[in-house]
Design an enzyme around this catalytic site. Structure first.
Site, short mmCIF file in Angstrom:
data_model
loop_
_atom_site.label_atom_id
_atom_site.label_comp_id
_atom_site.label_asym_id
_atom_site.label_seq_id
_atom_site.Cartn_x
_atom_site.Cartn_y
_atom_site.Cartn_z
N ASN A 93 48.06 43.98 24.60
CA ASN A 93 47.59 43.53 23.28
C ASN A 93 46.24 42.81 23.37
O ASN A 93 46.09 41.84 24.09
CB ASN A 93 48.64 42.58 22.69
N HIS A 135 63.76 38.33 14.53
CA HIS A 135 62.84 37.22 14.25
C HIS A 135 63.00 36.72 12.83
O HIS A 135 62.61 37.43 11.89
CB HIS A 135 61.41 37.69 14.38
N ARG A 145 65.88 34.55 16.45
CA ARG A 145 64.83 33.60 16.82
C ARG A 145 64.33 32.94 15.55
O ARG A 145 64.07 33.64 14.55
CB ARG A 145 63.71 34.36 17.52
N TYR A 161 51.15 30.19 14.75
CA TYR A 161 51.31 31.41 15.54
C TYR A 161 52.76 31.86 15.50
O TYR A 161 53.68 31.05 15.66
CB TYR A 161 50.87 31.17 16.99
N HIS A 214 55.65 29.20 22.57
CA HIS A 214 54.36 29.85 22.78
C HIS A 214 53.44 29.03 23.67
O HIS A 214 52.24 28.89 23.39
CB HIS A 214 53.68 30.14 21.43
N GLU A 218 61.81 29.15 24.57
CA GLU A 218 60.95 30.12 25.27
C GLU A 218 59.55 29.57 25.51
O GLU A 218 58.97 28.92 24.63
CB GLU A 218 60.87 31.37 24.39
N GLU A 259 56.95 36.56 29.42
CA GLU A 259 56.32 37.69 28.75
C GLU A 259 54.90 37.93 29.24
O GLU A 259 54.39 39.04 29.12
CB GLU A 259 56.35 37.53 27.23
N ASP A 288 53.93 44.72 19.72
CA ASP A 288 52.84 45.30 20.52
C ASP A 288 53.35 46.04 21.75
O ASP A 288 52.56 46.61 22.49
CB ASP A 288 51.82 44.22 20.93
N TRP A 292 47.04 26.65 25.83
CA TRP A 292 47.60 27.99 26.04
C TRP A 292 46.56 29.03 25.74
O TRP A 292 46.58 30.14 26.10
CB TRP A 292 48.84 28.19 25.15
C1 CS2 Z 1 55.86 36.47 21.18
C2 CS2 Z 1 54.89 37.60 20.94
O1 CS2 Z 1 57.57 37.99 20.82
C3 CS2 Z 1 57.26 36.98 21.40
O2 CS2 Z 1 58.00 36.33 22.09
O3 CS2 Z 1 55.50 35.53 22.11
O4 CS2 Z 1 54.49 37.51 19.62
C4 CS2 Z 1 53.61 37.58 21.75
O5 CS2 Z 1 52.89 36.44 21.46
C5 CS2 Z 1 52.84 38.84 21.51
O6 CS2 Z 1 53.66 39.92 21.86
C6 CS2 Z 1 51.55 38.83 22.29
O7 CS2 Z 1 51.03 40.10 22.42
MG MG Z 2 57.20 34.78 23.18
#
Ligand code: CS2
Ligand code: MG
Length: 402
Positions: free
Chosen positions: A37, A122, A147, A159, A212, A236, A262, A316, A402
């Protein structure tokens, strides 16, 4: 059998995806996701310029040898661009092996260890009231794990929280957009959201939260302790994961389970987290951690240390990655959870796939190989659009860690 061609397809059916399609002299083909991404074209060039020429003429059955050849042969090891490119080749070769064997890939990985892959959805909303509605919606759809993310009062835009009814898409502008972050406001808000969600929905639904990477270890320790009464399945990415030792401090202070991974691309990025049992779930993925071959190695190490899988599965990661992830998820002994966000209808059409959601579980396709493909004619109708992930600044303008 020999590899005769490998095509790199870049397409944007709502968001950008990079896909590798390997073609053999016997007409069997395989696909691998190569999407990174915000840095998509770096992987596309790595594949086209450096990897594809070395694949032509190779035996596609030699999956492990090809993995080692690409990893060791590059001299420059690890890193997201390299590991995503290797992942694409590896995934495509597993697809081919499954088709040649006439078996879904999970059968080649040892067969089923469970009946279905538990996924989490989500629930995102700007307000706590809004997020209660979203959690209810996911439970109605059959999800067993959700989540929960909300906006933070006093900050504009957070975010991971979609604006209005727009689909989840953090990569929102060609040049990174900028958001504001305040740890003080965030820590003051999040526990009250989970209190309301638990009060409303009771003790049985699995609840998760993504930080995040925004906190320091001592701040994360405090958040984990504050969330203990609400019994999260995981917290997370509480801190940036480059410093594995940082997790020791969090661990000393809270029993809230921790999920990380991730952005980790190899076993070398998480072996300390796993062997010291500093985390509970490893969230590395097929596409960014070297494909099925390498991710299985990470999961095997995790299994020895009571760490379960919890693979990343945001929008993504293409349906090709999701298909591959499900074959691993269904077969490994230490599966935990799989993230799942449905793709746009345009994306589903470009990547026809056989996996399906039912009753809170995803089920891998039963056809030989991965059970996913790319419609290259349709893909060609959606040209690449530059899109970057945002950056966050503190209220005084400092770029956040971050
Ligand atoms: C996130 C994602 O899904 C998750 O856990 O952290 O939105 C992540 O930030 C994106 O996939 C980044 O490309
Ligand atoms: Mg994540």
């Amino acid at each position: 059998m020999r590899i005769t061609e490998a095509r790199v397809v870049v397409t944007c059916p709502g968001r950008n995806f990079v896909t590798l399609k390997i073609v053999t002299d016997e007409g069997v083909t395989g696909v691998g996701d190569a999407t990174l991404n915000g840095r998509e074209l770096a992987v596309a060039a790595y594949l086209r310029e450096h990897v594809v020429p070395a694949l032509i003429g190779r035996d596609p059955a030699r999956i492990e040898d090809t993995w080692q050849y690409l990893y060791k042969g590059a001299y420059w090891r690890r890193g997201p661009v390299t590991m995503t490119a290797i992942a694409a080749v590896d995934t495509a070769l597993w697809d081919i092996k499954g088709k040649v064997a006439g078996l879904p890939v999970y059968q080649l990985l040892g067969g089923r260890s469970r009946d279905g892959v538990t996924v989490y959805g989500h629930a995102n909303a700007e307000t706590a009231d809004g997020v209660l509605t979203e959690v209810a919606r996911y439970l109605d759809l059959g999800y067993r794990a959700v989540r929960v993310q909300t906006g933070v009062p006093g900050l504009t835009g957070t975010y991971g929280v979609s604006a209005g009814a727009a689909p989840y898409e953090p990569a929102d502008a060609a040049v990174p957009s900028e958001t504001t972050w305040s740890t003080r406001r965030y820590l003051a808000h999040v526990p009250s959201v989970f209190r309301r969600v638990r009060e409303e929905f009771g003790p049985h639904v699995m609840l998760l939260h993504d930080v995040h990477h925004r906190l320091t270890p001592i701040e994360a320790a405090r958040l984990g302790a504050a969330l203990e009464p609400y019994d999260l399945t995981w917290m997370e990415d509480p801190v940036p994961a480059e410093l594995q030792e940082g997790f020791r401090l969090i661990r000393q202070h809270t029993t809230t389970p921790i999920a990380v991974g991730e952005i980790l691309t190899s076993v070398w990025d998480c072996h300390g987290l796993i062997t010291e049992q500093l985390i509970d779930y490893i969230r590395a993925t097929v596409v960014h951690a070297g494909g099925i071959t390498h991710l299985r190695r990470i999961f095997d190490l995790a299994a020895l240390h009571h760490v379960r899988s919890g693979s990343h599965g945001a929008t993504d990661l293409s349906p090709v990655c999701m298909a591959a992830a499900l074959h691993l998820d269904i077969s490994i002994p230490n599966f935990g959870l799989q993230e799942y966000m449905s793709h746009t209808a345009e994306t589903d059409a470009v990547f026809p796939h056989g996996y399906h959601f039912a009753d809170g579980y995803l089920h891998p396709a039963e056809q030989p190989g991965l059970g996913v493909d790319i419609d290259e004619d349709l893909a060609a109708r959606y040209p690449y659009r530059p899109a970057s992930l945002p950056v966050a600044r503190l209220e005084d303008g400092t770029l956040h860690s971050w």
